[in-house]
Design a protein around this motif. Structure first.
Motif, PDB file in Angstrom:
ATOM      1  N   THR A 338      22.273 -48.067  -9.754  1.00  0.00           N
ATOM      2  CA  THR A 338      22.474 -47.199  -8.592  1.00  0.00           C
ATOM      3  C   THR A 338      23.922 -46.760  -8.417  1.00  0.00           C
ATOM      4  O   THR A 338      24.246 -46.103  -7.439  1.00  0.00           O
ATOM      5  N   ASP A 339      24.812 -47.124  -9.352  1.00  0.00           N
ATOM      6  CA  ASP A 339      26.211 -46.707  -9.257  1.00  0.00           C
ATOM      7  C   ASP A 339      26.343 -45.202  -9.497  1.00  0.00           C
ATOM      8  O   ASP A 339      25.492 -44.576 -10.142  1.00  0.00           O
ATOM      9  N   ALA A 340      27.445 -44.640  -9.008  1.00  0.00           N
ATOM     10  CA  ALA A 340      27.743 -43.234  -9.269  1.00  0.00           C
ATOM     11  C   ALA A 340      27.992 -43.025 -10.758  1.00  0.00           C
ATOM     12  O   ALA A 340      28.473 -43.920 -11.461  1.00  0.00           O
ATOM     13  N   MET A 341      27.655 -41.838 -11.253  1.00  0.00           N
ATOM     14  CA  MET A 341      27.842 -41.498 -12.655  1.00  0.00           C
ATOM     15  C   MET A 341      28.780 -40.300 -12.769  1.00  0.00           C
ATOM     16  O   MET A 341      28.809 -39.432 -11.902  1.00  0.00           O
ATOM     17  N   LYS A 342      29.521 -40.257 -13.869  1.00  0.00           N
ATOM     18  CA  LYS A 342      30.408 -39.123 -14.122  1.00  0.00           C
ATOM     19  C   LYS A 342      29.576 -37.921 -14.573  1.00  0.00           C
ATOM     20  O   LYS A 342      28.433 -38.062 -15.011  1.00  0.00           O
ATOM     21  N   PRO A 343      30.139 -36.708 -14.487  1.00  0.00           N
ATOM     22  CA  PRO A 343      29.373 -35.501 -14.818  1.00  0.00           C
ATOM     23  C   PRO A 343      28.712 -35.517 -16.193  1.00  0.00           C
ATOM     24  O   PRO A 343      27.584 -35.032 -16.350  1.00  0.00           O
ATOM     25  N   MET A 344      29.393 -36.056 -17.215  1.00  0.00           N
ATOM     26  CA  MET A 344      28.785 -36.090 -18.545  1.00  0.00           C
ATOM     27  C   MET A 344      27.529 -36.948 -18.544  1.00  0.00           C
ATOM     28  O   MET A 344      26.501 -36.575 -19.125  1.00  0.00           O
ATOM     29  N   ALA A 360      23.023 -35.495  -6.640  1.00  0.00           N
ATOM     30  CA  ALA A 360      23.559 -35.595  -5.283  1.00  0.00           C
ATOM     31  C   ALA A 360      24.382 -36.871  -5.201  1.00  0.00           C
ATOM     32  O   ALA A 360      23.892 -37.955  -5.521  1.00  0.00           O
ATOM     33  N   GLY A 361      25.629 -36.743  -4.799  1.00  0.00           N
ATOM     34  CA  GLY A 361      26.479 -37.911  -4.632  1.00  0.00           C
ATOM     35  C   GLY A 361      26.724 -38.684  -5.909  1.00  0.00           C
ATOM     36  O   GLY A 361      26.942 -39.895  -5.877  1.00  0.00           O
ATOM     37  N   GLY A 362      26.699 -37.995  -7.053  1.00  0.00           N
ATOM     38  CA  GLY A 362      26.931 -38.668  -8.322  1.00  0.00           C
ATOM     39  C   GLY A 362      25.729 -39.432  -8.834  1.00  0.00           C
ATOM     40  O   GLY A 362      25.841 -40.221  -9.776  1.00  0.00           O
ATOM     41  N   ARG A 363      24.558 -39.208  -8.247  1.00  0.00           N
ATOM     42  CA  ARG A 363      23.315 -39.828  -8.702  1.00  0.00           C
ATOM     43  C   ARG A 363      22.272 -38.751  -8.951  1.00  0.00           C
ATOM     44  O   ARG A 363      22.404 -37.617  -8.488  1.00  0.00           O
ATOM     45  N   LEU A 364      21.219 -39.133  -9.661  1.00  0.00           N
ATOM     46  CA  LEU A 364      20.136 -38.200  -9.942  1.00  0.00           C
ATOM     47  C   LEU A 364      18.910 -38.560  -9.119  1.00  0.00           C
ATOM     48  O   LEU A 364      18.581 -39.738  -8.937  1.00  0.00           O
ATOM     49  N   PHE A 365      18.232 -37.511  -8.648  1.00  0.00           N
ATOM     50  CA  PHE A 365      16.986 -37.663  -7.908  1.00  0.00           C
ATOM     51  C   PHE A 365      15.927 -36.780  -8.551  1.00  0.00           C
ATOM     52  O   PHE A 365      16.202 -35.637  -8.928  1.00  0.00           O
ATOM     53  N   THR A 734      38.783 -37.248  -8.481  1.00  0.00           N
ATOM     54  CA  THR A 734      38.867 -37.520  -7.049  1.00  0.00           C
ATOM     55  C   THR A 734      37.474 -37.614  -6.442  1.00  0.00           C
ATOM     56  O   THR A 734      37.181 -38.507  -5.634  1.00  0.00           O
ATOM     57  N   GLN A 735      36.615 -36.692  -6.851  1.00  0.00           N
ATOM     58  CA  GLN A 735      35.241 -36.681  -6.350  1.00  0.00           C
ATOM     59  C   GLN A 735      34.496 -37.953  -6.763  1.00  0.00           C
ATOM     60  O   GLN A 735      33.747 -38.541  -5.969  1.00  0.00           O
ATOM     61  N   TYR A 736      34.717 -38.417  -7.970  1.00  0.00           N
ATOM     62  CA  TYR A 736      34.040 -39.610  -8.479  1.00  0.00           C
ATOM     63  C   TYR A 736      34.450 -40.852  -7.686  1.00  0.00           C
ATOM     64  O   TYR A 736      33.608 -41.710  -7.378  1.00  0.00           O
ATOM     65  N   VAL A 737      35.723 -40.948  -7.323  1.00  0.00           N
ATOM     66  CA  VAL A 737      36.190 -42.079  -6.507  1.00  0.00           C
ATOM     67  C   VAL A 737      35.457 -42.090  -5.173  1.00  0.00           C
ATOM     68  O   VAL A 737      35.008 -43.150  -4.692  1.00  0.00           O
ATOM     69  N   TYR A 738      35.290 -40.915  -4.574  1.00  0.00           N
ATOM     70  CA  TYR A 738      34.553 -40.808  -3.314  1.00  0.00           C
ATOM     71  C   TYR A 738      33.084 -41.184  -3.502  1.00  0.00           C
ATOM     72  O   TYR A 738      32.499 -41.934  -2.703  1.00  0.00           O
ATOM     73  N   GLN A 739      32.455 -40.692  -4.564  1.00  0.00           N
ATOM     74  CA  GLN A 739      31.030 -40.940  -4.794  1.00  0.00           C
ATOM     75  C   GLN A 739      30.734 -42.419  -5.024  1.00  0.00           C
ATOM     76  O   GLN A 739      29.655 -42.903  -4.669  1.00  0.00           O
ATOM     77  N   GLN A 740      31.687 -43.144  -5.599  1.00  0.00           N
ATOM     78  CA  GLN A 740      31.479 -44.564  -5.831  1.00  0.00           C
ATOM     79  C   GLN A 740      31.296 -45.342  -4.530  1.00  0.00           C
ATOM     80  O   GLN A 740      30.681 -46.406  -4.523  1.00  0.00           O
ATOM     81  N   LYS A 741      31.813 -44.813  -3.439  1.00  0.00           N
ATOM     82  CA  LYS A 741      31.717 -45.496  -2.146  1.00  0.00           C
ATOM     83  C   LYS A 741      30.408 -45.192  -1.435  1.00  0.00           C
ATOM     84  O   LYS A 741      30.083 -45.850  -0.431  1.00  0.00           O
ATOM     85  N   LEU A 742      29.643 -44.223  -1.912  1.00  0.00           N
ATOM     86  CA  LEU A 742      28.399 -43.840  -1.258  1.00  0.00           C
ATOM     87  C   LEU A 742      27.279 -44.809  -1.614  1.00  0.00           C
ATOM     88  O   LEU A 742      27.255 -45.382  -2.701  1.00  0.00           O
ATOM     89  N   THR A 743      26.353 -44.977  -0.686  1.00  0.00           N
ATOM     90  CA  THR A 743      25.157 -45.790  -0.934  1.00  0.00           C
ATOM     91  C   THR A 743      23.965 -44.859  -1.088  1.00  0.00           C
ATOM     92  O   THR A 743      23.554 -44.214  -0.111  1.00  0.00           O
ATOM     93  N   PRO A 744      23.392 -44.739  -2.279  1.00  0.00           N
ATOM     94  CA  PRO A 744      22.290 -43.803  -2.477  1.00  0.00           C
ATOM     95  C   PRO A 744      21.019 -44.263  -1.774  1.00  0.00           C
ATOM     96  O   PRO A 744      20.796 -45.461  -1.597  1.00  0.00           O
TER      97      PRO A 744
END
Length: 876
Positions: A338-344, A360-365, A734-744
């Motif tokens: 459930t961790d955030a993923m980089k664009p690649m 959404a938020g560095g995760r896939l749905f 910068t966006q990835y650092v923010y996304q890591q703090k989100l809870t999917p």
């Protein structure tokens, strides 16, 4: 010369460095024509000059730089010292003259609200709301200057210092402006969210309202009315008992008053005003382009907006081209990552499912709306997903039964499905009833190897942009070309286990021996990986110099260093054999950007050390053999009971299912293993191209390529990339650092509404944490919270508490006495491995890694599905 004062009509969103987040928003809304009480901002330039007049501030800031957010006593002490210092300092005369001139221009007879406005405040990713002070009904020169000075000092409240430290903001880089705004004396005031902050629904406006000043509501002194508005209609009203209100006093300051019994039960805002306010909120939201948290008040027949900031607590929502409602399920919860993923990483997984997988938020749905529109799949999909995550299944059942959500009924597209479904069904039926299931493992292995050879050949024949196109073609072809030939074997094993369980319950009265049949299934790639790791630990423990080397080894020359020590060559050869088979694996392996074990071999060292501490020499192999013997004995006993009670025919039927399950049940993770093997090939090719881009001066470092998508990398290699690639990578980091703090969220709609679902049927003692039972048995022991397996070191008798597990975590299972996970279901990785290893396990306990502390003594009931904290950790 920098200005010390800026009026609202001189300010817009670009003024944030000078007037802070609050001031910039007020100026922006003033410029846009919204009803904002007028005023001015004392700029950050004035603040900086003010604090520089103190010779001690640099020493104070040096001390703050060394303080962690959890050292509250130290924060409290230094915060008091700084505030006391600043509140006693005089305002420099030049600044004071400028402030008083602006006050005289705005109106000396008026009362004002004086509010702090920090440069790290009301930002899209961090609100800082309530961290600094506000002073209401400020009147006269002396009160005004004193309130401004106290606002400056409030940049160093305990909560503000701790918040900055926790969120990575440098204390020296955050400055303070002060908003001086005409005071409105409202009849009613409150807060409006243009998206429901509880459910996340972007179509619902939530309004809190109470009598008098809004400070009573903000400070929690009163329970406000709650109104929900959707599409211009009030859809919910909750009228609260409002016992008090805060009002302004004539001579300045505020007064808390008790309300009359009649007024306490009165609706604060009439219906007409509620919809009018919601409409105003939508206009502000459209102006900013994002959901807003708005402070408002109503006086003399008019609404006033005294603040608007982005809502930072909402999880992002995928975008869709249409206006239809979509229901989405988190792929991360299904795949145990459930961790955030980089664009690649996101683009690789999206490639074969472009029409269904949304970021959404560095995760896939995955969009399951189509499946919920077909009556038969609407029923079956939750049943299937229950094996992966019970809460996802419950959420989908809930959303499919709701009266306010309607799915257009569609027919099952049998004609389109037939070319894939019929061959799959043919393989499944043959495996279930006719062919020798013992041949299944070899058949799957041959097909997997053929697919890998094709992939290597195709990708190695290309270079540059052509190689990226080859990778995309391989990813897209993998699902229809290979998986239909492999998945049926896995499905056969799962179906056989279901049939066995049902027949045992029907013919013998219970299925209690099922947990024995799950033990030591042959051919399971994950179990085999764990056994090989145990072999490595056994080799190491026989060579003390190897153990010593592993504790100080580094990734750069890991293998070379082994050759220089006694026994190192023996360990290295075994380690290389392990890497040949599993070097492409790692924790979070569905994200191609994660470092593989072949890249970071030292990541396996903690698991090897834990194994040596908790498992004796050869014990892992002996346990596996014992599990296989126990399964064989259980199978014989079950067949004998059925023959005695139900006859020879039913005994032969059960014997066939047992044979199928014991031979094909171990193929549960082969399809994912094949995907990860392919990803290993893709990643090596991508990194090779990245190194060439570094050589050509296009990228700063090879790992930067992971902040691009496959399409973007292809365009970059072809010379068609538009924009500044380095600037885009910087923004993505910068966006990835923010996304890591989100809870999917597990399940949500395209409106942003989170569908939680409700777990049912768990019988547990009072106070126990309930989840899904996935591996039978009861065990007690000390909790070991593991967030990153590459740094975990389990001790004998410890129970592993994890957010999730995937095959990269398997190295710890030999050492764990029990397992608790925040996500998962009956057929997810951790559950399957726990059953094979015979350790009790409970999954789906949200927040377990925070609720259960390291060292707590707990009981895990993997039969009923709960965890009891019997004794809190000693340091709690």
């Amino acid at each position: 010369m920098e200005k010390f004062v800026l009026y609202f009509n001189e300010i817009d969103k670009k003024s944030l460095p000078y007037v802070g987040g609050k001031g910039a928003n007020l100026g922006e809304m003033t410029q846009a024509g919204f009803p904002v009480p007028q005023g001015f901002c004392v700029t950050t330039a004035a603040y900086q000059i003010f604090v520089q007049t103190s010779t001690k501030m640099n020493d104070f800031l040096d001390q703050l730089d060394d303080i962690d957010a959890d050292r509250l006593d130290e924060i409290r002490l230094i915060g008091q010292q700084i505030r006391a210092r600043l509140e006693q300092m005089p305002v420099p005369s030049e600044i004071e003259k400028t402030i008083l001139a602006a006050w005289q221009h705005t109106g000396v007879q008026k009362a004002y609200a004086v509010r702090s406005s920090a440069t790290a405040e009301d930002l899209p990713n961090a609100s800082f709301a309530g961290q600094q002070e506000t002073y209401l009904n400020v009147q006269g020169e002396a009160q005004l200057l004193d309130a401004i000075r106290r606002c400056w000092a409030s940049l160093f409240t305990d909560r503000a210092i701790a918040y900055r430290a926790k969120n990575g903001f440098q204390h020296r880089q955050v400055h303070l402006s002060v908003v001086v705004q005409e005071m409105v004396f409202p009849e009613v005031a409150g807060i409006m969210f243009t998206a429901d902050p509880i459910s996340g629904n972007r179509k619902v406006t939530a309004i809190d309202a109470s009598f008098g000043l809004g400070e009573a509501l903000v400070s929690g002194l009163v329970s406000a009315d709650l109104y929900h508005v959707r599409d211009g209609q009030i859809v919910q009203k909750k009228i609260s008992k409002k016992e008090i209100a805060i009002y302004a006093q004539k001579d300045g300051g505020t007064l808390t008053k008790d309300l009359s019994p009649e007024m306490q039960e009165q609706q604060a805002l009439p219906d007409k005003r509620i919809t009018q306010l919601a409409q105003l909120g939508r206009k502000i939201e459209r102006h900013y382009g994002t959901e807003q948290d708005i402070e408002w008040c109503f006086a003399d027949g008019q609404f006033y907006i005294v603040q608007s900031r982005p809502i930072t607590s909402l999880y992002p929502v995928p975008s869709f081209a249409d206006d239809q409602l979509h229901v989405m399920v988190s792929i991360g919860h299904i795949q145990m990552m459930t961790d955030a993923m980089k664009p690649m990483g996101l683009s690789v997984l999206q490639c074969p499912f472009r029409n269904f997988a949304h970021e959404a938020g560095g995760r896939l749905f995955v969009d399951v709306t189509g499946l919920l529109s077909i009556p038969i799949t609407r029923k079956k999909v939750p049943q299937i997903l229950k094996q992966m995550d019970e809460q996802i299944a419950d959420a989908l059942r809930e959303v499919s039964l709701r009266d306010d959500i309607h799915f257009p009924t569609k027919r099952l597209p049998l004609r389109k499905m037939a070319p894939i479904a019929l061959p799959v069904l043919s393989i499944l039926l043959k495996n279930l009833f006719f062919v020798d299931p013992a041949k299944g493992i070899n058949s799957v292995a041959e097909r997997m190897e053929h697919s890998l050879q094709q992939c290597r050949k195709h990708i190695s024949a290309e270079s540059g942009a052509g190689r990226i196109r080859a990778i995309q073609a391989e990813i897209s072809a993998l699902v229809p070309r290979v998986l239909p030939k492999i998945v049926p074997y896995m499905v056969t094993g799962i179906m056989a286990s279901r049939v066995i369980e049902k027949w045992m319950e029907k013919w013998l009265g219970d299925a209690q021996q099922m947990h024995l049949l799950n033990r030591s299934l042959p051919g399971n790639v994950t179990s085999e990986m764990g056994l090989l790791l145990g072999d490595l630990a056994d080799i190491a423990r026989q060579h003390p110099s190897v153990v010593q080397y592993l504790q100080t080894a580094n990734d750069a020359d890991f293998a070379a260093g082994l050759d220089a020590i006694p026994g190192g060559d023996v360990f290295r050869q075994a380690f290389e054999r392990f890497m040949q088979r599993y070097g492409m694996r790692c924790p979070g392996e569905i994200d191609i950007t994660r470092p593989r074990w072949r890249e970071t071999p030292t990541a396996l060292v903690p698991a090897i050390m834990s194994h040596m501490r908790t498992v004796g020499l050869g014990e892992h192999r002996a346990n596996f053999a014992q599990g296989a013997s126990a399964a064989e004995a259980a199978a014989k006993e079950i067949i004998a009971k059925i023959r005695a009670q139900k006859g020879a025919f039913k005994a032969r039927m059960m014997s066939r299912m047992l044979n199928v399950y014991r031979n094909l049940g171990g193929l549960r993770e082969h399809h994912k293993y094949l995907l990860i093997q392919h990803m290993g090939i893709y990643k090596q090719a991508i990194v090779a191209e990245a190194h060439q881009l570094v050589t050509n001066g296009v990228l700063d470092q090879a790992s930067d390529v992971f902040y691009l998508t496959l399409d973007e990398l292809g365009a970059l290699l072809a010379g068609h990339f538009t924009g500044d690639v380095l600037e885009r990578i910087k923004e993505r980091k910068t966006q990835y650092v923010y996304q890591q703090k989100l809870t999917p969220q597990r399940v949500m709609t395209s409106d942003g509404e989170v569908i939680h679902g409700r777990r049912r049927g768990v019988k547990a003692p009072a106070g126990a944490l309930t989840g899904t039972p996935v591996s039978a048995g009861v065990v007690e022991g000390y909790a070991k919270v593991v967030l990153q397996p590459e740094t975990a070191e389990l001790n004998p008798g410890e129970i592993m508490i994890a957010p999730f597990t995937d095959p990269g975590w398997t190295t710890l299972f030999h050492s764990a006495k029990g397992l608790v996970m925040e996500v998962g279901g009956q057929m997810t990785h951790g559950a399957v491995v726990a059953r094979e290893y015979g350790i009790p396990a409970v999954v789906g306990i949200g927040g377990a890694t925070k609720t259960i502390k390291d060292g707590a003594y707990i009981r895990v009931d993997g039969t009923q599905g709960y965890v009891q904290i019997l004794q809190e950790a000693a340091n709690d």
